[in-house]
Motif scaffolding. Structure first.
Motif, PDB file in Angstrom:
ATOM      1  N   GLN A   1      53.756  48.606  30.003  1.00 17.38           N
ATOM      2  CA  GLN A   1      52.499  49.287  30.278  1.00 17.38           C
ATOM      3  C   GLN A   1      51.310  48.480  29.763  1.00 17.38           C
ATOM      4  O   GLN A   1      50.259  48.429  30.415  1.00 17.38           O
ATOM      5  CB  GLN A   1      52.511  50.683  29.649  1.00 17.38           C
ATOM      6  CG  GLN A   1      53.455  51.657  30.330  1.00 17.38           C
ATOM      7  CD  GLN A   1      53.597  52.951  29.558  1.00 17.38           C
ATOM      8  OE1 GLN A   1      53.542  52.991  28.322  1.00 17.38           O
ATOM      9  NE2 GLN A   1      53.780  54.046  30.281  1.00 17.38           N
ATOM     10  N   GLN A   2      51.482  47.841  28.607  1.00 19.57           N
ATOM     11  CA  GLN A   2      50.410  46.984  28.092  1.00 19.57           C
ATOM     12  C   GLN A   2      50.112  45.855  29.074  1.00 19.57           C
ATOM     13  O   GLN A   2      48.950  45.597  29.408  1.00 19.57           O
ATOM     14  CB  GLN A   2      50.809  46.407  26.733  1.00 19.57           C
ATOM     15  CG  GLN A   2      50.785  47.400  25.589  1.00 19.57           C
ATOM     16  CD  GLN A   2      51.213  46.777  24.275  1.00 19.57           C
ATOM     17  OE1 GLN A   2      51.521  45.584  24.204  1.00 19.57           O
ATOM     18  NE2 GLN A   2      51.237  47.577  23.223  1.00 19.57           N
ATOM     19  N   TYR A   3      51.176  45.203  29.516  1.00 20.10           N
ATOM     20  CA  TYR A   3      50.981  44.078  30.429  1.00 20.10           C
ATOM     21  C   TYR A   3      50.349  44.538  31.738  1.00 20.10           C
ATOM     22  O   TYR A   3      49.409  43.907  32.248  1.00 20.10           O
ATOM     23  CB  TYR A   3      52.305  43.385  30.705  1.00 20.10           C
ATOM     24  CG  TYR A   3      52.147  42.163  31.571  1.00 20.10           C
ATOM     25  CD1 TYR A   3      51.836  40.930  31.006  1.00 20.10           C
ATOM     26  CD2 TYR A   3      52.270  42.240  32.958  1.00 20.10           C
ATOM     27  CE1 TYR A   3      51.654  39.813  31.800  1.00 20.10           C
ATOM     28  CE2 TYR A   3      52.089  41.129  33.756  1.00 20.10           C
ATOM     29  CZ  TYR A   3      51.777  39.920  33.171  1.00 20.10           C
ATOM     30  OH  TYR A   3      51.587  38.818  33.969  1.00 20.10           O
ATOM     31  N   ASN A   4      50.857  45.633  32.286  1.00 19.48           N
ATOM     32  CA  ASN A   4      50.358  46.117  33.574  1.00 19.48           C
ATOM     33  C   ASN A   4      48.924  46.622  33.499  1.00 19.48           C
ATOM     34  O   ASN A   4      48.240  46.722  34.518  1.00 19.48           O
ATOM     35  CB  ASN A   4      51.271  47.223  34.109  1.00 19.48           C
ATOM     36  CG  ASN A   4      52.593  46.686  34.617  1.00 19.48           C
ATOM     37  OD1 ASN A   4      52.723  45.499  34.916  1.00 19.48           O
ATOM     38  ND2 ASN A   4      53.588  47.554  34.691  1.00 19.48           N
ATOM     39  N   THR A   5      48.462  46.932  32.296  1.00 17.94           N
ATOM     40  CA  THR A   5      47.064  47.318  32.100  1.00 17.94           C
ATOM     41  C   THR A   5      46.177  46.105  31.867  1.00 17.94           C
ATOM     42  O   THR A   5      45.111  45.964  32.482  1.00 17.94           O
ATOM     43  CB  THR A   5      46.930  48.278  30.899  1.00 17.94           C
ATOM     44  OG1 THR A   5      47.680  49.472  31.156  1.00 17.94           O
ATOM     45  CG2 THR A   5      45.470  48.642  30.650  1.00 17.94           C
ATOM     46  N   MET A   6      46.624  45.214  30.993  1.00 17.38           N
ATOM     47  CA  MET A   6      45.755  44.147  30.534  1.00 17.38           C
ATOM     48  C   MET A   6      45.685  42.945  31.477  1.00 17.38           C
ATOM     49  O   MET A   6      44.621  42.329  31.625  1.00 17.38           O
ATOM     50  CB  MET A   6      46.203  43.681  29.146  1.00 17.38           C
ATOM     51  CG  MET A   6      46.166  44.771  28.077  1.00 17.38           C
ATOM     52  SD  MET A   6      44.546  45.589  27.934  1.00 17.38           S
ATOM     53  CE  MET A   6      43.514  44.207  27.440  1.00 17.38           C
ATOM     54  N   ALA A   7      46.807  42.579  32.108  1.00 22.42           N
ATOM     55  CA  ALA A   7      46.797  41.400  32.981  1.00 22.42           C
ATOM     56  C   ALA A   7      45.839  41.564  34.166  1.00 22.42           C
ATOM     57  O   ALA A   7      45.025  40.667  34.430  1.00 22.42           O
ATOM     58  CB  ALA A   7      48.216  41.077  33.451  1.00 22.42           C
ATOM     59  N   PRO A   8      45.881  42.694  34.895  1.00 22.58           N
ATOM     60  CA  PRO A   8      44.901  42.849  35.980  1.00 22.58           C
ATOM     61  C   PRO A   8      43.468  42.917  35.467  1.00 22.58           C
ATOM     62  O   PRO A   8      42.547  42.455  36.141  1.00 22.58           O
ATOM     63  CB  PRO A   8      45.314  44.177  36.636  1.00 22.58           C
ATOM     64  CG  PRO A   8      46.744  44.377  36.253  1.00 22.58           C
ATOM     65  CD  PRO A   8      46.869  43.795  34.885  1.00 22.58           C
ATOM     66  N   ALA A   9      43.288  43.491  34.267  1.00 19.13           N
ATOM     67  CA  ALA A   9      41.932  43.575  33.706  1.00 19.13           C
ATOM     68  C   ALA A   9      41.374  42.189  33.417  1.00 19.13           C
ATOM     69  O   ALA A   9      40.200  41.906  33.691  1.00 19.13           O
ATOM     70  CB  ALA A   9      41.949  44.425  32.433  1.00 19.13           C
ATOM     71  N   LEU A  10      42.203  41.297  32.862  1.00 13.59           N
ATOM     72  CA  LEU A  10      41.759  39.926  32.617  1.00 13.59           C
ATOM     73  C   LEU A  10      41.493  39.204  33.930  1.00 13.59           C
ATOM     74  O   LEU A  10      40.471  38.515  34.083  1.00 13.59           O
ATOM     75  CB  LEU A  10      42.803  39.163  31.800  1.00 13.59           C
ATOM     76  CG  LEU A  10      42.528  37.671  31.572  1.00 13.59           C
ATOM     77  CD1 LEU A  10      41.185  37.452  30.882  1.00 13.59           C
ATOM     78  CD2 LEU A  10      43.655  37.022  30.771  1.00 13.59           C
ATOM     79  N   ALA A  11      42.398  39.338  34.884  1.00 21.07           N
ATOM     80  CA  ALA A  11      42.223  38.677  36.180  1.00 21.07           C
ATOM     81  C   ALA A  11      40.925  39.121  36.849  1.00 21.07           C
ATOM     82  O   ALA A  11      40.150  38.282  37.343  1.00 21.07           O
ATOM     83  CB  ALA A  11      43.421  38.974  37.081  1.00 21.07           C
ATOM     84  N   ASP A  12      40.661  40.420  36.862  1.00 25.04           N
ATOM     85  CA  ASP A  12      39.445  40.933  37.498  1.00 25.04           C
ATOM     86  C   ASP A  12      38.193  40.473  36.756  1.00 25.04           C
ATOM     87  O   ASP A  12      37.200  40.072  37.377  1.00 25.04           O
ATOM     88  CB  ASP A  12      39.478  42.459  37.548  1.00 25.04           C
ATOM     89  CG  ASP A  12      40.505  42.996  38.533  1.00 25.04           C
ATOM     90  OD1 ASP A  12      40.987  42.219  39.384  1.00 25.04           O
ATOM     91  OD2 ASP A  12      40.835  44.197  38.446  1.00 25.04           O
ATOM     92  N   ALA A  13      38.236  40.547  35.423  1.00 26.62           N
ATOM     93  CA  ALA A  13      37.061  40.171  34.637  1.00 26.62           C
ATOM     94  C   ALA A  13      36.715  38.702  34.824  1.00 26.62           C
ATOM     95  O   ALA A  13      35.532  38.339  34.885  1.00 26.62           O
ATOM     96  CB  ALA A  13      37.302  40.482  33.161  1.00 26.62           C
ATOM     97  N   VAL A  14      37.735  37.855  34.909  1.00 26.34           N
ATOM     98  CA  VAL A  14      37.497  36.423  35.117  1.00 26.34           C
ATOM     99  C   VAL A  14      36.975  36.166  36.527  1.00 26.34           C
ATOM    100  O   VAL A  14      35.955  35.485  36.723  1.00 26.34           O
ATOM    101  CB  VAL A  14      38.787  35.619  34.854  1.00 26.34           C
ATOM    102  CG1 VAL A  14      38.630  34.178  35.361  1.00 26.34           C
ATOM    103  CG2 VAL A  14      39.116  35.615  33.366  1.00 26.34           C
ATOM    104  N   GLN A  15      37.659  36.716  37.524  1.00 31.80           N
ATOM    105  CA  GLN A  15      37.281  36.441  38.911  1.00 31.80           C
ATOM    106  C   GLN A  15      35.889  36.953  39.234  1.00 31.80           C
ATOM    107  O   GLN A  15      35.164  36.338  40.039  1.00 31.80           O
ATOM    108  CB  GLN A  15      38.316  37.048  39.853  1.00 31.80           C
ATOM    109  CG  GLN A  15      39.663  36.339  39.795  1.00 31.80           C
ATOM    110  CD  GLN A  15      40.670  36.918  40.756  1.00 31.80           C
ATOM    111  OE1 GLN A  15      40.739  36.529  41.921  1.00 31.80           O
ATOM    112  NE2 GLN A  15      41.472  37.854  40.273  1.00 31.80           N
ATOM    113  N   ASP A  16      35.487  38.062  38.620  1.00 29.28           N
ATOM    114  CA  ASP A  16      34.148  38.607  38.864  1.00 29.28           C
ATOM    115  C   ASP A  16      33.048  37.671  38.379  1.00 29.28           C
ATOM    116  O   ASP A  16      31.890  37.799  38.801  1.00 29.28           O
ATOM    117  CB  ASP A  16      33.992  39.958  38.167  1.00 29.28           C
ATOM    118  CG  ASP A  16      34.771  41.072  38.861  1.00 29.28           C
ATOM    119  OD1 ASP A  16      35.204  40.860  40.014  1.00 29.28           O
ATOM    120  OD2 ASP A  16      34.938  42.138  38.239  1.00 29.28           O
TER     121      ASP A  16
END
Length: 206
Positions: free
Chosen positions: A145-160
């Motif tokens: 659950q940690q990974y599934n929450t944090m990995a997309p959050a990092l990906a989105d924050a970087v790509q934005d």
């Protein structure tokens, strides 16, 4: 030579491997034990038939501690620019963060620089603010659950925040010891059935 827990990232054509020394995950590990996390070495490897990888790579690395504190750091070296060719090795030995206790979650994003990096310190601070908010609820959940929450959050924050640079992938793992090697992390981009570029990054607890 490696032990510990990790979660495989999304499949793809580009692979980046992060190996962390002095870290592993054990539920019973004392959370008060803390050392420093250092970026030791990067090595670029291209598989047969590869069409080249991130010629000018850099990384955004996040750590989320059990107490809710976080750090986000951009790892970039000028001598990496247009130098990530097959067999290239760099040993920057850069301290990423101090006071990294057991059970800390860490993850990194691989980015390819175009001309100059799109990210600068103010943006890294903004990424950390977003991830810190996400981590407050994720830190009490299971590893998956940690990974599934944090990995997309990092990906989105970087790509934005990227303009001309290319985002490739995110992967992460957990600190579970102050000595020893973690299982390598894999970053992939594209078709896993096609040729793959590997970038190996070793981190060490000091």
């Amino acid at each position: 030579m490696s032990n510990g827990n990790r979660v495989k990232s999304l499949s793809g054509k580009l692979a980046v491997i992060l190996t962390v020394a002095g870290l592993s995950f054990m539920v019973s590990a004392p959370a008060h034990a803390a050392g420093g996390l250092r970026f030791e070495e990067m090595k670029c490897e291209f598989t047969e038939g590869g069409d080249g990888g991130p010629a000018s790579p850099y990384f955004v690395l996040f750590t989320g501690r059990p107490d809710g504190t976080t750090t986000t750091t951009m790892i970039r070296k000028p001598w990496w620019d247009n130098n990530c060719e097959d067999g290239y090795v760099s040993k920057p030995q850069q301290l990423i963060s101090a006071n990294i206790p057991n059970n800390t979650f860490y993850m990194a994003a691989l980015i390819e620089e175009d001309v100059d990096p799109d990210l600068y310190q103010a943006q890294i601070n903004g990424i950390n603010s977003i991830l810190k908010q996400k981590w407050q609820s994720a830190r009490t959940k299971t590893q998956l659950q940690q990974y599934n929450t944090m990995a997309p959050a990092l990906a989105d924050a970087v790509q934005d925040r990227l303009g001309n640079d290319d985002f490739h992938d995110v992967d992460g793992g957990w600190v579970n010891t102050q000595s020893g090697w973690l299982y390598p992390l894999h970053f992939e981009d594209g078709d896993p059935d096609e040729s793959t570029t590997l970038v190996r990054v070793w981190l060490r607890m000091v």
